[in-house]
Design a protein around this motif. Structure first.
Motif, mmCIF file in Angstrom:
data_model
loop_
_atom_site.group_PDB
_atom_site.id
_atom_site.type_symbol
_atom_site.label_atom_id
_atom_site.label_comp_id
_atom_site.label_asym_id
_atom_site.label_seq_id
_atom_site.Cartn_x
_atom_site.Cartn_y
_atom_site.Cartn_z
ATOM 1 N N GLU A 127 0.846 -1.190 0.000
ATOM 2 C CA GLU A 127 0.000 0.000 0.000
ATOM 3 C C GLU A 127 0.888 1.248 0.000
ATOM 4 N N PRO A 128 1.457 1.571 -1.170
ATOM 5 C CA PRO A 128 2.448 2.657 -1.239
ATOM 6 C C PRO A 128 1.909 4.040 -0.900
ATOM 7 N N ARG A 129 0.595 4.229 -0.881
ATOM 8 C CA ARG A 129 0.029 5.553 -0.592
ATOM 9 C C ARG A 129 -0.395 5.693 0.873
ATOM 10 N N GLU A 130 -0.067 4.712 1.714
ATOM 11 C CA GLU A 130 -0.447 4.757 3.129
ATOM 12 C C GLU A 130 0.697 5.346 3.949
ATOM 13 N N PRO A 131 0.557 6.587 4.446
ATOM 14 C CA PRO A 131 1.666 7.243 5.144
ATOM 15 C C PRO A 131 2.036 6.600 6.479
ATOM 16 N N LEU A 135 5.784 5.792 8.081
ATOM 17 C CA LEU A 135 6.252 6.233 9.391
ATOM 18 C C LEU A 135 6.756 5.045 10.215
ATOM 19 N N SER A 136 6.060 3.919 10.135
ATOM 20 C CA SER A 136 6.531 2.710 10.825
ATOM 21 C C SER A 136 7.901 2.298 10.300
ATOM 22 N N LEU A 137 8.058 2.351 8.995
ATOM 23 C CA LEU A 137 9.341 2.013 8.393
ATOM 24 C C LEU A 137 10.418 2.982 8.872
ATOM 25 N N ALA A 138 10.103 4.263 8.886
ATOM 26 C CA ALA A 138 11.068 5.274 9.329
ATOM 27 C C ALA A 138 11.492 5.036 10.777
ATOM 28 N N ASN A 139 10.539 4.727 11.646
ATOM 29 C CA ASN A 139 10.854 4.485 13.054
ATOM 30 C C ASN A 139 11.730 3.248 13.230
ATOM 31 N N SER A 140 11.403 2.190 12.513
ATOM 32 C CA SER A 140 12.205 0.965 12.609
ATOM 33 C C SER A 140 13.616 1.188 12.067
ATOM 34 N N ILE A 165 15.176 8.855 6.860
ATOM 35 C CA ILE A 165 14.792 10.206 6.429
ATOM 36 C C ILE A 165 13.922 10.128 5.176
ATOM 37 N N GLU A 166 14.303 9.281 4.240
ATOM 38 C CA GLU A 166 13.523 9.133 3.002
ATOM 39 C C GLU A 166 12.117 8.605 3.293
ATOM 40 N N ALA A 167 12.003 7.642 4.196
ATOM 41 C CA ALA A 167 10.686 7.109 4.556
ATOM 42 C C ALA A 167 9.853 8.177 5.259
ATOM 43 N N SER A 168 10.471 8.943 6.145
ATOM 44 C CA SER A 168 9.761 10.037 6.831
ATOM 45 C C SER A 168 9.303 11.092 5.830
ATOM 46 N N GLN A 169 10.164 11.429 4.888
ATOM 47 C CA GLN A 169 9.807 12.422 3.875
ATOM 48 C C GLN A 169 8.629 11.936 3.036
ATOM 49 N N LYS A 170 8.618 10.664 2.704
ATOM 50 C CA LYS A 170 7.514 10.099 1.916
ATOM 51 C C LYS A 170 6.203 10.188 2.709
ATOM 52 N N ALA A 171 6.264 9.923 4.021
ATOM 53 C CA ALA A 171 5.057 10.042 4.860
ATOM 54 C C ALA A 171 4.557 11.485 4.852
ATOM 55 N N VAL A 172 5.468 12.443 4.978
ATOM 56 C CA VAL A 172 5.085 13.866 4.948
ATOM 57 C C VAL A 172 4.506 14.225 3.582
ATOM 58 N N ASP A 173 5.115 13.736 2.516
ATOM 59 C CA ASP A 173 4.608 14.014 1.165
ATOM 60 C C ASP A 173 3.185 13.482 0.983
ATOM 61 N N LEU A 174 2.905 12.304 1.578
ATOM 62 C CA LEU A 174 1.592 11.687 1.441
ATOM 63 C C LEU A 174 0.537 12.333 2.337
ATOM 64 N N ALA A 175 0.978 12.892 3.454
ATOM 65 C CA ALA A 175 0.034 13.510 4.406
ATOM 66 C C ALA A 175 0.671 14.741 5.030
ATOM 67 N N PRO A 176 0.818 15.824 4.264
ATOM 68 C CA PRO A 176 1.520 17.003 4.764
ATOM 69 C C PRO A 176 0.828 17.682 5.948
ATOM 70 N N GLN A 177 -0.441 17.403 6.164
ATOM 71 C CA GLN A 177 -1.168 18.021 7.275
ATOM 72 C C GLN A 177 -0.884 17.349 8.621
ATOM 73 N N GLU A 178 -0.235 16.210 8.627
ATOM 74 C CA GLU A 178 0.014 15.460 9.862
ATOM 75 C C GLU A 178 1.276 15.964 10.570
ATOM 76 N N ALA A 179 1.078 16.597 11.700
ATOM 77 C CA ALA A 179 2.201 17.155 12.464
ATOM 78 C C ALA A 179 3.147 16.058 12.960
#
Length: 191
Positions: A127-131, A135-140, A165-179
């Motif tokens: 599910e590539p569009r699920e931020p 984030l789980s990937l970035a944390n791990s 960092i790349e995984a975190s950036q992708k999460a932000v790109d997919l959901a920029p409103q999520e603080a």
């Protein structure tokens, strides 16, 4: 707010009641061999492990996480957990790996972090569009990188931090409103 010193008794009481709840749930679910009951048991054990870690019962948390991981592994062999449940599994693995690092079981912590990364990568691929999966990937990845850094493996740590960092950036790109995603990205850059 519950982190403030004046609320420590209330916080401890709430955590103790949560521990009792999950222990009762464990007693109810632990007698069934039904896959859905076993899945619910694994999820509840993962949550109990996190609470036990918070209250400082580290050895009990270790045993609880280990049992949850074993049940999840058995269910995954049967291809039973859904994507959402695999997400909970990935998050539980990451928390378990952090605990193992605290307990100085570095070899096992590294193995569990790698397992968490593998599960999270599969979630991201499915599910590539699920931020939240990013984030789980970035944390791990951040946990694994930190472990490598602590072991003096600086180049490997830097490589893995970059992936985080790349995984975190992708999460932000997919959901920029999520603080939370933006905070995770900022935290990644701090490492």
């Amino acid at each position: 707010m519950l982190q403030q010193p004046e609320f420590s008794k209330l916080r401890n009481d709430l955590l103790k009641s949560a521990i009792e709840f999950y222990r009762q749930l464990q007693g109810n679910l632990g007698t069934s061999d039904e896959p859905d009951q076993q899945l619910a048991l694994a999820i509840s054990l993962g949550k109990l492990g996190a609470i036990l870690t918070t209250v400082g019962s580290l050895e009990e948390a270790d045993a609880t996480y280990h049992r949850a991981r074993t049940i999840f592994r058995e269910l995954r062999l049967q291809n039973l957990p859904s994507t959402k449940q695999n997400h909970e599994f990935a998050d539980m693995l990451s928390k378990y790996a952090f605990l193992l690092a605290v307990l100085s079981d570095i070899k096992e912590a590294k193995s569990v972090f790698n397992h968490a990364v593998t599960v999270a990568e599969k979630l991201c691929a499915s599910e590539p569009r699920e931020p939240t999966y990013r984030l789980s990937l970035a944390n791990s990845l951040a946990g694994l990188a930190s472990l490598h850094a602590d072991m003096g493996e600086v180049e490997e740590a830097e490589r893995i931090y970059q992936l985080s960092i790349e995984a975190s950036q992708k999460a932000v790109d997919l959901a920029p409103q999520e603080a939370d995603y933006q905070n995770r990205l900022a935290s990644s850059h701090g490492n």
